[in-house]
Design a protein around this motif. Sequence first.
Motif, PDB file in Angstrom:
ATOM      1  N   LYS A 121      65.264 -10.276  12.154  1.00 32.05           N
ATOM      2  CA  LYS A 121      65.279 -11.719  13.053  1.00 32.05           C
ATOM      3  C   LYS A 121      66.549 -11.455  12.182  1.00 32.05           C
ATOM      4  CE  LYS A 121      60.745 -12.239  15.314  1.00 32.05           C
ATOM      5  NZ  LYS A 121      60.416 -11.509  14.365  1.00 32.05           N
ATOM      6  N   GLY A 122      67.429 -11.527  10.632  1.00 35.41           N
ATOM      7  CA  GLY A 122      68.657 -11.975   9.922  1.00 35.41           C
ATOM      8  C   GLY A 122      67.830 -12.936   9.036  1.00 35.41           C
ATOM      9  N   ASN A 123      69.239 -13.165   8.170  1.00 34.05           N
ATOM     10  CA  ASN A 123      68.920 -14.149   7.310  1.00 34.05           C
ATOM     11  C   ASN A 123      68.080 -15.200   7.077  1.00 34.05           C
ATOM     12  OD1 ASN A 123      69.922 -14.274   4.381  1.00 34.05           O
ATOM     13  ND2 ASN A 123      71.400 -15.965   5.750  1.00 34.05           N
ATOM     14  N   ILE A 124      67.629 -14.925   5.838  1.00 31.87           N
ATOM     15  CA  ILE A 124      66.310 -16.532   5.921  1.00 31.87           C
ATOM     16  C   ILE A 124      67.286 -17.118   4.397  1.00 31.87           C
ATOM     17  CG2 ILE A 124      64.301 -17.412   5.487  1.00 31.87           C
ATOM     18  CD1 ILE A 124      62.877 -14.259   6.244  1.00 31.87           C
ATOM     19  N   ALA A 125      67.124 -16.927   3.973  1.00 27.23           N
ATOM     20  CA  ALA A 125      67.805 -17.849   2.422  1.00 27.23           C
ATOM     21  C   ALA A 125      68.354 -17.463   1.720  1.00 27.23           C
ATOM     22  CB  ALA A 125      66.166 -18.468   1.899  1.00 27.23           C
ATOM     23  N   LEU A 126      69.128 -18.024   0.582  1.00 21.09           N
ATOM     24  CA  LEU A 126      69.395 -17.976  -0.242  1.00 21.09           C
ATOM     25  C   LEU A 126      68.194 -17.953  -1.595  1.00 21.09           C
ATOM     26  CD1 LEU A 126      71.803 -16.072  -2.424  1.00 21.09           C
ATOM     27  CD2 LEU A 126      72.756 -18.540  -1.886  1.00 21.09           C
ATOM     28  N   MET A 127      67.851 -17.399  -2.556  1.00 25.55           N
ATOM     29  CA  MET A 127      67.271 -17.557  -3.411  1.00 25.55           C
ATOM     30  C   MET A 127      68.100 -17.672  -5.048  1.00 25.55           C
ATOM     31  SD  MET A 127      63.614 -16.038  -3.524  1.00 25.55           S
ATOM     32  CE  MET A 127      62.905 -16.310  -2.012  1.00 25.55           C
ATOM     33  N   ASN A 128      67.616 -18.491  -6.156  1.00 22.86           N
ATOM     34  CA  ASN A 128      68.157 -18.858  -7.457  1.00 22.86           C
ATOM     35  C   ASN A 128      66.760 -17.933  -8.007  1.00 22.86           C
ATOM     36  OD1 ASN A 128      68.572 -18.837 -10.302  1.00 22.86           O
ATOM     37  ND2 ASN A 128      70.223 -19.883  -9.546  1.00 22.86           N
ATOM     38  N   ILE A 129      65.749 -17.507  -8.700  1.00 18.81           N
ATOM     39  CA  ILE A 129      64.913 -17.039  -9.147  1.00 18.81           C
ATOM     40  C   ILE A 129      65.105 -17.222 -10.652  1.00 18.81           C
ATOM     41  CG2 ILE A 129      63.552 -15.313  -9.383  1.00 18.81           C
ATOM     42  CD1 ILE A 129      64.415 -13.205  -7.685  1.00 18.81           C
ATOM     43  N   ARG A 130      65.733 -17.913 -11.561  1.00 17.79           N
ATOM     44  CA  ARG A 130      65.820 -18.400 -12.442  1.00 17.79           C
ATOM     45  C   ARG A 130      65.786 -19.883 -12.076  1.00 17.79           C
ATOM     46  NH1 ARG A 130      70.056 -14.401 -13.393  1.00 17.79           N
ATOM     47  NH2 ARG A 130      68.920 -12.456 -14.792  1.00 17.79           N
ATOM     48  N   THR A 131      65.904 -20.299 -11.483  1.00 23.81           N
ATOM     49  CA  THR A 131      65.651 -22.202 -11.373  1.00 23.81           C
ATOM     50  C   THR A 131      64.703 -22.187 -10.719  1.00 23.81           C
ATOM     51  OG1 THR A 131      67.820 -22.460  -9.497  1.00 23.81           O
ATOM     52  CG2 THR A 131      68.019 -22.667 -12.559  1.00 23.81           C
ATOM     53  N   GLN A 132      64.201 -20.691  -9.820  1.00 22.77           N
ATOM     54  CA  GLN A 132      63.393 -21.301  -8.583  1.00 22.77           C
ATOM     55  C   GLN A 132      64.075 -22.754  -7.704  1.00 22.77           C
ATOM     56  OE1 GLN A 132      59.969 -19.801  -8.693  1.00 22.77           O
ATOM     57  NE2 GLN A 132      61.393 -18.452  -9.198  1.00 22.77           N
ATOM     58  N   GLN A 133      64.959 -21.877  -7.358  1.00 19.44           N
ATOM     59  CA  GLN A 133      65.400 -23.080  -5.794  1.00 19.44           C
ATOM     60  C   GLN A 133      65.992 -22.126  -4.734  1.00 19.44           C
ATOM     61  OE1 GLN A 133      67.742 -26.758  -6.567  1.00 19.44           O
ATOM     62  NE2 GLN A 133      68.207 -25.214  -8.565  1.00 19.44           N
ATOM     63  N   VAL A 134      65.930 -22.213  -3.765  1.00 20.05           N
ATOM     64  CA  VAL A 134      65.664 -22.042  -3.098  1.00 20.05           C
ATOM     65  C   VAL A 134      67.033 -22.780  -1.537  1.00 20.05           C
ATOM     66  CG1 VAL A 134      63.824 -22.222  -1.254  1.00 20.05           C
ATOM     67  CG2 VAL A 134      65.202 -20.061  -0.120  1.00 20.05           C
ATOM     68  N   TRP A 135      67.873 -21.947  -0.726  1.00 18.53           N
ATOM     69  CA  TRP A 135      68.497 -22.778  -0.189  1.00 18.53           C
ATOM     70  C   TRP A 135      68.201 -21.810   1.176  1.00 18.53           C
ATOM     71  CZ3 TRP A 135      69.530 -21.417  -5.222  1.00 18.53           C
ATOM     72  CH2 TRP A 135      69.672 -22.507  -5.777  1.00 18.53           C
ATOM     73  N   ILE A 136      67.856 -22.747   2.094  1.00 20.28           N
ATOM     74  CA  ILE A 136      67.397 -22.253   3.701  1.00 20.28           C
ATOM     75  C   ILE A 136      68.492 -21.613   4.625  1.00 20.28           C
ATOM     76  CG2 ILE A 136      65.957 -22.518   5.347  1.00 20.28           C
ATOM     77  CD1 ILE A 136      64.403 -23.767   3.858  1.00 20.28           C
TER      78      ILE A 136
END
Length: 313
Positions: A149-164
Amino acid sequence: MKEEVKIAIFGLSLNVLENIKQKVQSLYDDALKVSWANIADPHLDILLVNDMFFSSATIQNLVGAKKIPYLRLVNKNEKSGMIEGDKLYLPFMATEEVRQWFKDRYLRVPVNNKTESFVNKISQKMDLKKVVPEFFNERNGNVQVFDSKGNIALMNIRTQQVWINETRKLQRTDSSLNYTYATMQMAQSVSLMQGEDLTSWLWNMLWHSEDLDFNQNHPDFYKLKFWPQPDPQNERKMVFKIAACFEQGANLKQVVQKTGYSSEQINKFVSIAVLCNVLQKIPASDAKLMVEEKESSGVLRGFFGKLRKKLGL
């Protein structure tokens, strides 16, 4: 007035990009104007994309829904200048095969069906047991998460953050969940913003997703590593009761007996918790949850009374 062909190149470093532009320009005679366009151009004729970014939602929309003729650019010196299916091997060489491809695309010669086969994979089922653990693998750095259905989020795995993705109304997914490496521009766009906690967000997205298959067999014993943070409206009390059992170490059957919830409900908890790294497997000897064959209602009330007090429910 010269005729015009619009070409976009995505995901390459500047020096490689300029080199390819010069060589592509030389493929066309002076009667045809080559315009270098953005991938958002509605009149795009040809797309060249770094293979690393091919599975991103934006690119999939271009080659899948809009049917833009494309080539996936792959670095392989020994195959330089060759085209295999939808792959063009770099370093770029203006071979006769490459010249013919660009000529055919401009003349609207239909693309071979084989080159479209990968596009259809975006709607196929993915193995979540392989995809989701990559969201906790630090070597991946910044990744873009998407599904059919498309883009969900951007993740920074090293800092364990997500931008929805704010334009996505429903925070749920299905078995097409996948990821690709994010571009530097994507990472920089959120570098000054505080993201959400990756584990909590992922837990809730999977818990909300009704189209996922949680019928896996879980015969092992598990112990809680982190308390999930379910949305208040989403069966919060049930999740905390189940988590409290696994905090002591238990298996699925014991938790069903202790809580009275169905095996399907406990199985869903375990499946998501294992994917989100919330549970860890332990030996049976380390499991401390006490379950009696006939446990009185008073004992149960005491157990859950202490739990409510602890969690402030």
